[in-house]
Design an enzyme around this catalytic site. Structure first.
Site, PDB file in Angstrom:
ATOM      1  N   HIS A 132      37.990  47.375  31.645  1.00  0.00           N
ATOM      2  CA  HIS A 132      39.385  47.841  31.674  1.00  0.00           C
ATOM      3  C   HIS A 132      39.419  49.326  32.049  1.00  0.00           C
ATOM      4  O   HIS A 132      39.680  49.664  33.199  1.00  0.00           O
ATOM      5  CB  HIS A 132      39.999  47.571  30.302  1.00  0.00           C
ATOM      6  CG  HIS A 132      41.472  47.786  30.198  1.00  0.00           C
ATOM      7  ND1 HIS A 132      42.278  48.030  31.280  1.00  0.00           N
ATOM      8  CD2 HIS A 132      42.294  47.776  29.112  1.00  0.00           C
ATOM      9  CE1 HIS A 132      43.524  48.166  30.873  1.00  0.00           C
ATOM     10  NE2 HIS A 132      43.566  48.024  29.559  1.00  0.00           N
ATOM     11  N   HIS A 183      41.644  42.692  42.111  1.00  0.00           N
ATOM     12  CA  HIS A 183      42.478  42.864  40.922  1.00  0.00           C
ATOM     13  C   HIS A 183      42.977  41.496  40.496  1.00  0.00           C
ATOM     14  O   HIS A 183      43.252  40.647  41.341  1.00  0.00           O
ATOM     15  CB  HIS A 183      43.670  43.781  41.245  1.00  0.00           C
ATOM     16  CG  HIS A 183      44.333  44.347  40.030  1.00  0.00           C
ATOM     17  ND1 HIS A 183      45.254  43.650  39.302  1.00  0.00           N
ATOM     18  CD2 HIS A 183      44.182  45.541  39.412  1.00  0.00           C
ATOM     19  CE1 HIS A 183      45.659  44.397  38.289  1.00  0.00           C
ATOM     20  NE2 HIS A 183      45.020  45.538  38.319  1.00  0.00           N
ATOM     21  N   ASP A 230      41.255  52.257  40.697  1.00  0.00           N
ATOM     22  CA  ASP A 230      40.025  52.947  40.303  1.00  0.00           C
ATOM     23  C   ASP A 230      39.144  53.366  41.461  1.00  0.00           C
ATOM     24  O   ASP A 230      38.153  54.067  41.259  1.00  0.00           O
ATOM     25  CB  ASP A 230      39.215  52.038  39.357  1.00  0.00           C
ATOM     26  CG  ASP A 230      39.919  51.854  38.034  1.00  0.00           C
ATOM     27  OD1 ASP A 230      40.371  52.862  37.490  1.00  0.00           O
ATOM     28  OD2 ASP A 230      40.037  50.717  37.564  1.00  0.00           O
TER      29      ASP A 230
HETATM   30  N1  CMC Z   1      33.582  42.405  45.053  1.00  0.00           N
HETATM   31  C1  CMC Z   1      33.154  41.267  45.619  1.00  0.00           C
HETATM   32  N2  CMC Z   1      33.711  40.056  45.407  1.00  0.00           N
HETATM   33  C2  CMC Z   1      34.749  40.025  44.566  1.00  0.00           C
HETATM   34  C3  CMC Z   1      35.252  41.168  43.944  1.00  0.00           C
HETATM   35  C4  CMC Z   1      34.634  42.397  44.213  1.00  0.00           C
HETATM   36  N3  CMC Z   1      35.061  43.527  43.644  1.00  0.00           N
HETATM   37  N4  CMC Z   1      36.309  40.829  43.153  1.00  0.00           N
HETATM   38  C5  CMC Z   1      36.446  39.509  43.284  1.00  0.00           C
HETATM   39  N5  CMC Z   1      35.506  39.012  44.149  1.00  0.00           N
HETATM   40  C6  CMC Z   1      35.373  37.625  44.608  1.00  0.00           C
HETATM   41  C7  CMC Z   1      34.741  36.741  43.536  1.00  0.00           C
HETATM   42  O1  CMC Z   1      33.330  36.691  43.684  1.00  0.00           O
HETATM   43  C8  CMC Z   1      35.399  35.423  43.829  1.00  0.00           C
HETATM   44  O2  CMC Z   1      34.765  34.867  44.957  1.00  0.00           O
HETATM   45  P1  CMC Z   1      34.520  33.256  45.074  1.00  0.00           P
HETATM   46  O3  CMC Z   1      35.900  32.686  45.131  1.00  0.00           O
HETATM   47  O4  CMC Z   1      33.716  33.084  46.296  1.00  0.00           O
HETATM   48  O5  CMC Z   1      33.795  32.885  43.805  1.00  0.00           O
HETATM   49  C9  CMC Z   1      36.821  35.791  44.247  1.00  0.00           C
HETATM   50  O6  CMC Z   1      36.693  37.124  44.806  1.00  0.00           O
HETATM   51  C10 CMC Z   1      37.834  35.820  43.097  1.00  0.00           C
HETATM   52  O7  CMC Z   1      37.288  36.635  42.056  1.00  0.00           O
HETATM   53  P2  CMC Z   1      37.648  36.490  40.506  1.00  0.00           P
HETATM   54  O8  CMC Z   1      36.515  37.044  39.711  1.00  0.00           O
HETATM   55  O9  CMC Z   1      38.073  35.078  40.229  1.00  0.00           O
HETATM   56  O10 CMC Z   1      38.912  37.405  40.388  1.00  0.00           O
HETATM   57  P3  CMC Z   1      39.538  37.956  39.024  1.00  0.00           P
HETATM   58  O11 CMC Z   1      40.984  38.025  39.238  1.00  0.00           O
HETATM   59  O12 CMC Z   1      39.060  37.179  37.847  1.00  0.00           O
HETATM   60  O13 CMC Z   1      38.870  39.377  38.905  1.00  0.00           O
HETATM   61  C11 CMC Z   1      38.536  41.711  38.886  1.00  0.00           C
HETATM   62  C12 CMC Z   1      39.549  40.574  39.071  1.00  0.00           C
HETATM   63  C13 CMC Z   1      39.280  43.037  38.901  1.00  0.00           C
HETATM   64  C14 CMC Z   1      37.829  41.550  37.528  1.00  0.00           C
HETATM   65  C15 CMC Z   1      37.513  41.641  40.040  1.00  0.00           C
HETATM   66  O14 CMC Z   1      38.168  41.763  41.282  1.00  0.00           O
HETATM   67  C16 CMC Z   1      36.424  42.703  39.903  1.00  0.00           C
HETATM   68  O15 CMC Z   1      35.434  42.463  39.196  1.00  0.00           O
HETATM   69  N6  CMC Z   1      36.578  43.877  40.600  1.00  0.00           N
HETATM   70  C17 CMC Z   1      35.618  44.958  40.478  1.00  0.00           C
HETATM   71  C18 CMC Z   1      35.868  45.747  39.201  1.00  0.00           C
HETATM   72  C19 CMC Z   1      37.108  46.594  39.278  1.00  0.00           C
HETATM   73  O16 CMC Z   1      37.363  47.284  40.260  1.00  0.00           O
HETATM   74  N7  CMC Z   1      37.911  46.556  38.206  1.00  0.00           N
HETATM   75  C20 CMC Z   1      39.135  47.394  38.093  1.00  0.00           C
HETATM   76  C21 CMC Z   1      40.350  46.538  38.166  1.00  0.00           C
HETATM   77  S1  CMC Z   1      41.864  47.520  38.179  1.00  0.00           S
HETATM   78  C22 CMC Z   1      41.994  48.093  36.556  1.00  0.00           C
HETATM   79  C23 CMC Z   1      43.410  48.174  36.022  1.00  0.00           C
HETATM   80  O17 CMC Z   1      44.402  47.891  36.720  1.00  0.00           O
HETATM   81  O18 CMC Z   1      43.531  48.517  34.852  1.00  0.00           O
END
Ligand code: CMC
Length: 425
Positions: free
Chosen positions: A265, A305, A361
């Protein structure tokens, strides 16, 4: 006749059906329970559950829209101040001149912390304590200094705690930083604006009056605006959960701070800086992107995100702020790597097809680092302004007279079994 804006659910075990209207994009779980008592929505992470209704922040992740009380984030970042935005979030309307002057005066009046909070409490931490851990604990400790804080349904008393919390967050944050680097505490300078005072408490050394560069003061103010609220995120949900038990504002805020402490987070910008350091040079960007796509367990930090499936509007504003800051501090050497990463990722089908764009971020860590903040302070910098959003949700929750948060579970453990004394196991 079936109402078009509704759903019909049939229990195939009994053949019974129920029609539930779709209202404001949601369906009532109370109606669902009438047909299916004892059958629960299994929704880990509450990804498809609206825990509340709220009129504070509007977010459309597909379109990349973020508005506080109806005002687009771009307009607020351009024309407002953090304290004005805090007022807007809490009270629902922008202040007029008199209201704003009173509000700023009240907040400024409360910037000091009780000497015991600093001398006996903060200085009791281990010498290398993490400033965010100190902040979580210090915010909770404040509830013991203000006995009236428990009177949460008295609007005047509640308002006083809100003003105190907003005012004291920068003081606690700077105090935690100064302690963790072995520097003496700096008292608030109430001649300064809210962001300028924070920078003074962070960086002042021996000069009688610390004046931060106006461009940096403005950058901090904009970053505070951008981080002030983001509807039902993890820490706000923690705030609402503690608040639903009628915990006082300090204890509830400590719960929210604890959630923000987590790297998923409040710690993502730290991960971005670490990732950029590891990549090390522009030549390594393409191989890094290749390894992310091949899925070797690493992600492109600062991309993607849960809600935004478009460019995070805050990221666009932050990118501009970064250039203003680098004019003063000199360019962060990691910027070129970040720009190249963004360029490569945004033209790559892997990221395009998954709708992965830079989030808030991606650039914020570069700004904080260029301004001299240690990485451990990144979540603390997030918490200072987010307290106004948390408190707006807290007040909304209490005014909604909502139920205590108490979800159900799908039990997957053992059935009943007989306890055996130890010598028979
Ligand atoms: N790099 C590479 N691949 C990604 C990334 C990434 N940063 N984010 C998602 N994916 C891929 C993931 O592997 C999946 O691929 P597939 O469908 O082939 O399995 C697909 O995209 C969907 O990913 P998800 O994990 O189901 O998406 P989510 O909504 O659960 O995750 C997230 C969102 C923010 C946790 C994720 O995008 C992530 O880990 N990003 C990097 C960490 C980051 O920057 N976090 C800050 C978020 S903003 C904070 C705030 O607003 O407070």
């Amino acid at each position: 006749m079936i109402v078009p804006e509704s759903i019909t659910i049939t229990d195939n075990r009994t053949g019974k059906s129920i029609e539930i209207p779709i209202e404001n994009g949601g369906v009532s779980s109370a109606e669902w329970s009438k047909l299916l008592p004892g059958v629960w929505f299994h929704d880990p992470g509450l990804t498809t559950t609206a825990m509340t209704s709220s009129s504070i922040t509007y977010l459309d992740g597909d379109e990349g829209i973020l508005r506080y009380r109806g005002y687009p984030i771009e307009q607020l970042a351009e024309g407002s101040t953090y304290l004005e935005v805090a007022y807007l979030l809490l009270k629902g309307e922008l202040p007029n001149q008199t209201q704003y002057a009173d509000w700023v005066r009240d907040v400024t009046h409360h910037t000091f912390i009780h000497e015991n909070v600093r001398k006996r409490f903060l200085e009791g931490f281990h010498y290398d304590a993490h400033p965010m851990g100190m902040l979580v604990s210090a915010v909770a400790a404040l509830s013991t200094f203000y006995a009236d804080a428990k009177q949460i349904f008295d609007p005047e008393i509640r308002e006083k705690q809100i003003v105190r919390l907003i005012a004291k967050m920068p003081t606690l944050a700077a105090a935690a930083h100064r302690f963790s680097v072995g520097m003496p505490f700096v008292y608030p300078d109430n001649e300064l604006s809210f962001p300028a005072n924070f920078l003074s408490m962070m960086w002042k050394i021996a000069e009688p009056h610390f004046e931060a560069d106006p461009a940096l003061v403005h950058a901090i103010d904009v970053l505070f605006i951008l981080h002030a609220d983001h509807e039902q995120n993890c820490s706000t949900t923690a705030m609402r959960t503690a608040g639903s038990a009628h915990s006082d504002p300090y204890s509830s805020t400590a719960a929210a701070c604890a959630a923000l402490y987590g790297p998923r987070h409040g710690g993502a910008n730290e991960a971005v800086v670490k990732m950029l350091n590891e990549i090390g040079s522009i030549e390594n960007v393409e191989p890094f992107i290749k390894s992310v796509k091949e899925g070797h367990g690493q992600r492109l930090q600062g991309f993607g995100h849960r809600v935004y499936k478009n460019y995070d509007p805050r990221a666009r504003i932050i990118k501009k702020v970064a250039y203003d800051v680098f004019e003063v501090t000199g360019k962060n050497p990691l910027l070129d790597i970040a720009l190249k990463l963004e360029e490569v990722a945004l033209s790559d089908d892997y990221f395009i097809s998954r709708k992965l764009y830079p989030n808030v971020d991606f650039y914020s860590g570069l700004i904080y680092q260029a301004m001299g903040f240690p990485i451990e302070m990144f979540p603390v910098l997030f918490a200072i302004p987010r307290v106004s959003g948390w408190l707006a949700h807290y007040v909304e929750l209490l005014d909604q007279d909502s139920k205590i948060v108490r979800p159900r579970q799908i039990f997957t453990g053992q059935g009943e079994r007989k306890y055996l004394p130890m010598d028979q196991r």
